[in-house]
Design a protein around this motif. Structure first.
Motif, PDB file in Angstrom:
ATOM      1  N   ILE A  81       0.834  -1.211   0.000  1.00  0.00           N
ATOM      2  CA  ILE A  81       0.000   0.000   0.000  1.00  0.00           C
ATOM      3  C   ILE A  81       0.867   1.259   0.000  1.00  0.00           C
ATOM      4  CG2 ILE A  81      -1.595   1.370   1.405  1.00  0.00           C
ATOM      5  CD1 ILE A  81      -3.042  -1.218   2.078  1.00  0.00           C
ATOM      6  N   PHE A  82       1.912   1.265   0.806  1.00  0.00           N
ATOM      7  CA  PHE A  82       2.787   2.440   0.850  1.00  0.00           C
ATOM      8  C   PHE A  82       3.428   2.680  -0.511  1.00  0.00           C
ATOM      9  CE2 PHE A  82       6.581   4.893   1.659  1.00  0.00           C
ATOM     10  CZ  PHE A  82       6.160   5.824   2.580  1.00  0.00           C
ATOM     11  N   ARG A  83       3.889   1.604  -1.147  1.00  0.00           N
ATOM     12  CA  ARG A  83       4.515   1.764  -2.471  1.00  0.00           C
ATOM     13  C   ARG A  83       3.510   2.287  -3.491  1.00  0.00           C
ATOM     14  NH1 ARG A  83       7.453  -2.835  -0.650  1.00  0.00           N
ATOM     15  NH2 ARG A  83       6.004  -4.281  -1.636  1.00  0.00           N
ATOM     16  N   CYS A  84       2.248   1.851  -3.381  1.00  0.00           N
ATOM     17  CA  CYS A  84       1.205   2.360  -4.287  1.00  0.00           C
ATOM     18  C   CYS A  84       0.971   3.853  -4.051  1.00  0.00           C
ATOM     19  CB  CYS A  84      -0.099   1.599  -4.080  1.00  0.00           C
ATOM     20  SG  CYS A  84      -0.048  -0.085  -4.714  1.00  0.00           S
ATOM     21  N   LEU A  85       0.965   4.265  -2.786  1.00  0.00           N
ATOM     22  CA  LEU A  85       0.752   5.680  -2.468  1.00  0.00           C
ATOM     23  C   LEU A  85       1.864   6.551  -3.038  1.00  0.00           C
ATOM     24  CD1 LEU A  85      -0.463   5.450   1.252  1.00  0.00           C
ATOM     25  CD2 LEU A  85      -1.856   5.932  -0.772  1.00  0.00           C
ATOM     26  N   GLU A  86       3.067   6.012  -3.079  1.00  0.00           N
ATOM     27  CA  GLU A  86       4.196   6.773  -3.624  1.00  0.00           C
ATOM     28  C   GLU A  86       4.025   7.078  -5.108  1.00  0.00           C
ATOM     29  OE1 GLU A  86       8.192   5.887  -1.170  1.00  0.00           O
ATOM     30  OE2 GLU A  86       7.540   4.245  -2.463  1.00  0.00           O
ATOM     31  N   GLY A  87       3.257   6.226  -5.809  1.00  0.00           N
ATOM     32  CA  GLY A  87       3.087   6.409  -7.242  1.00  0.00           C
ATOM     33  C   GLY A  87       1.917   7.304  -7.620  1.00  0.00           C
ATOM     34  N   ILE A  88       1.152   7.778  -6.641  1.00  0.00           N
ATOM     35  CA  ILE A  88      -0.023   8.607  -6.932  1.00  0.00           C
ATOM     36  C   ILE A  88       0.397   9.977  -7.469  1.00  0.00           C
ATOM     37  CG2 ILE A  88      -1.965   9.840  -5.870  1.00  0.00           C
ATOM     38  CD1 ILE A  88      -2.410   7.408  -4.118  1.00  0.00           C
ATOM     39  N   ARG A  89      -0.296  10.391  -8.506  1.00  0.00           N
ATOM     40  CA  ARG A  89      -0.085  11.712  -9.091  1.00  0.00           C
ATOM     41  C   ARG A  89      -1.351  12.532  -8.891  1.00  0.00           C
ATOM     42  NH1 ARG A  89       4.614  10.488  -8.897  1.00  0.00           N
ATOM     43  NH2 ARG A  89       5.847   9.691 -10.588  1.00  0.00           N
ATOM     44  N   PRO A  90      -1.360  13.801  -8.702  1.00  0.00           N
ATOM     45  CA  PRO A  90      -0.165  14.631  -8.578  1.00  0.00           C
ATOM     46  C   PRO A  90       0.598  14.309  -7.291  1.00  0.00           C
ATOM     47  CG  PRO A  90      -2.113  15.954  -8.126  1.00  0.00           C
ATOM     48  CD  PRO A  90      -2.597  14.594  -8.538  1.00  0.00           C
ATOM     49  N   LYS A  91       1.880  14.581  -7.323  1.00  0.00           N
ATOM     50  CA  LYS A  91       2.782  14.253  -6.218  1.00  0.00           C
ATOM     51  C   LYS A  91       2.300  14.797  -4.882  1.00  0.00           C
ATOM     52  CE  LYS A  91       6.864  12.258  -7.250  1.00  0.00           C
ATOM     53  NZ  LYS A  91       7.161  10.958  -6.723  1.00  0.00           N
ATOM     54  N   LEU A  92       1.792  16.031  -4.866  1.00  0.00           N
ATOM     55  CA  LEU A  92       1.343  16.643  -3.615  1.00  0.00           C
ATOM     56  C   LEU A  92       0.231  15.813  -2.982  1.00  0.00           C
ATOM     57  CD1 LEU A  92       1.457  18.889  -1.523  1.00  0.00           C
ATOM     58  CD2 LEU A  92      -0.142  20.192  -2.939  1.00  0.00           C
ATOM     59  N   PHE A  93      -0.716  15.343  -3.776  1.00  0.00           N
ATOM     60  CA  PHE A  93      -1.802  14.521  -3.261  1.00  0.00           C
ATOM     61  C   PHE A  93      -1.250  13.211  -2.699  1.00  0.00           C
ATOM     62  CE2 PHE A  93      -5.415  11.526  -3.968  1.00  0.00           C
ATOM     63  CZ  PHE A  93      -6.264  12.070  -3.003  1.00  0.00           C
ATOM     64  N   GLY A  94      -0.293  12.616  -3.422  1.00  0.00           N
ATOM     65  CA  GLY A  94       0.347  11.383  -2.947  1.00  0.00           C
ATOM     66  C   GLY A  94       1.062  11.598  -1.624  1.00  0.00           C
ATOM     67  N   LYS A  95       1.754  12.737  -1.489  1.00  0.00           N
ATOM     68  CA  LYS A  95       2.463  13.041  -0.240  1.00  0.00           C
ATOM     69  C   LYS A  95       1.496  13.210   0.924  1.00  0.00           C
ATOM     70  CE  LYS A  95       6.701  15.033  -2.063  1.00  0.00           C
ATOM     71  NZ  LYS A  95       7.627  16.144  -2.030  1.00  0.00           N
ATOM     72  N   ILE A  96       0.350  13.816   0.653  1.00  0.00           N
ATOM     73  CA  ILE A  96      -0.672  13.982   1.706  1.00  0.00           C
ATOM     74  C   ILE A  96      -1.202  12.617   2.136  1.00  0.00           C
ATOM     75  CG2 ILE A  96      -2.995  14.849   2.192  1.00  0.00           C
ATOM     76  CD1 ILE A  96      -2.240  17.270   0.351  1.00  0.00           C
ATOM     77  N   LEU A  97      -1.487  11.756   1.171  1.00  0.00           N
ATOM     78  CA  LEU A  97      -1.985  10.418   1.501  1.00  0.00           C
ATOM     79  C   LEU A  97      -0.936   9.605   2.269  1.00  0.00           C
ATOM     80  CD1 LEU A  97      -3.955   9.393  -1.706  1.00  0.00           C
ATOM     81  CD2 LEU A  97      -4.878  10.037   0.527  1.00  0.00           C
ATOM     82  N   ILE A  98       0.330   9.731   1.899  1.00  0.00           N
ATOM     83  CA  ILE A  98       1.406   9.039   2.615  1.00  0.00           C
ATOM     84  C   ILE A  98       1.455   9.525   4.058  1.00  0.00           C
ATOM     85  CG2 ILE A  98       3.927   8.921   2.826  1.00  0.00           C
ATOM     86  CD1 ILE A  98       4.012   8.687  -0.255  1.00  0.00           C
ATOM     87  N   ARG A  99       1.351  10.833   4.259  1.00  0.00           N
ATOM     88  CA  ARG A  99       1.390  11.401   5.616  1.00  0.00           C
ATOM     89  C   ARG A  99       0.230  10.857   6.453  1.00  0.00           C
ATOM     90  NH1 ARG A  99       5.169  12.221   8.455  1.00  0.00           N
ATOM     91  NH2 ARG A  99       4.262  12.659  10.430  1.00  0.00           N
ATOM     92  N   VAL A 100      -0.965  10.807   5.869  1.00  0.00           N
ATOM     93  CA  VAL A 100      -2.141  10.273   6.563  1.00  0.00           C
ATOM     94  C   VAL A 100      -1.907   8.799   6.905  1.00  0.00           C
ATOM     95  CG1 VAL A 100      -4.581   9.655   6.289  1.00  0.00           C
ATOM     96  CG2 VAL A 100      -3.780  11.925   5.590  1.00  0.00           C
ATOM     97  N   PHE A 101      -1.387   8.034   5.938  1.00  0.00           N
ATOM     98  CA  PHE A 101      -1.109   6.615   6.149  1.00  0.00           C
ATOM     99  C   PHE A 101      -0.115   6.421   7.302  1.00  0.00           C
ATOM    100  CE2 PHE A 101       1.553   2.890   5.113  1.00  0.00           C
ATOM    101  CZ  PHE A 101       0.592   1.898   5.133  1.00  0.00           C
ATOM    102  N   LEU A 102       0.949   7.210   7.317  1.00  0.00           N
ATOM    103  CA  LEU A 102       1.952   7.091   8.387  1.00  0.00           C
ATOM    104  C   LEU A 102       1.371   7.473   9.748  1.00  0.00           C
ATOM    105  CD1 LEU A 102       5.158   8.402   6.595  1.00  0.00           C
ATOM    106  CD2 LEU A 102       4.584   6.037   7.184  1.00  0.00           C
TER     107      LEU A 102
END
Length: 168
Positions: free
Chosen positions: A35-56
């Motif tokens: 799941i984390f690796r999938c979140l890293e591939g989300i575009r736009p990057k800013l949205f992916g970074k927000i989702l990664i932060r929420v996940f963490l």
């Protein structure tokens, strides 16, 4: 001063360590999940970074649930073992109990077997892929992990005077 509560706490901790066979989770092992690796591939990057932060954040608030849901197994972490070995050495120095020295010797054997020998000298890394600005594969030597483990071997040498621990 009554320190019996400290001795009982140490006994409970030792029982838990024995039960887990030196395994556990790391705060950053979730970064090695699918799941984390999938979140890293989300575009736009800013949205992916927000989702990664929420996940963490979720992983920090619900550490057991998220690891069970993602199928992340407990593992032996060399840094944790180095700290544990050092702790057992300190307990031996404070109490003189041989069982603490024996535990540190047992851990030293595990650490010697977990060493990454693909580089000059002995070194240790984390048991999972982790991210810095780049992806760092599991067991890649880390200065943090290797210095913690190395210090525990140096402490063991100071007590035992066995050259093999100094060489490590």
């Amino acid at each position: 001063m009554d320190i019996s509560h400290i001795a009982k706490a140490i006994e409970r901790l030792e029982a838990q360590i024995e039960k887990s066979n030196f395994t556990g989770w790391d705060p950053y092992d979730v970064q090695d999940s699918y799941i984390f690796r999938c979140l890293e591939g989300i575009r736009p990057k800013l949205f992916g970074k927000i989702l990664i932060r929420v996940f963490l954040e979720i992983s920090f608030f619900f550490p057991l649930a998220i690891r069970k849901a993602l199928g992340i197994s407990k593992d032996i972490n060399s840094k944790g073992l180095g700290l544990l070995m050092s702790g057992y050495i300190n307990l031996f120095l404070l109490s003189g109990k041989k069982s603490f020295l024996e535990k540190s010797l047992e851990i030293s054997e595990i650490l010697q077997n977990k060493a990454n020998n693909n580089y000059q000298g002995m070194s240790w890394g984390y048991p999972f892929d982790w991210r810095s600005p780049i992806l760092i594969p599991q067991d890649t030597p880390s200065s943090v992990v290797s210095s913690v483990v190395g210090e525990s071997f140096f402490k063991l040498y100071l007590i035992t005077k066995e050259e093999k621990y100094l060489e490590i």
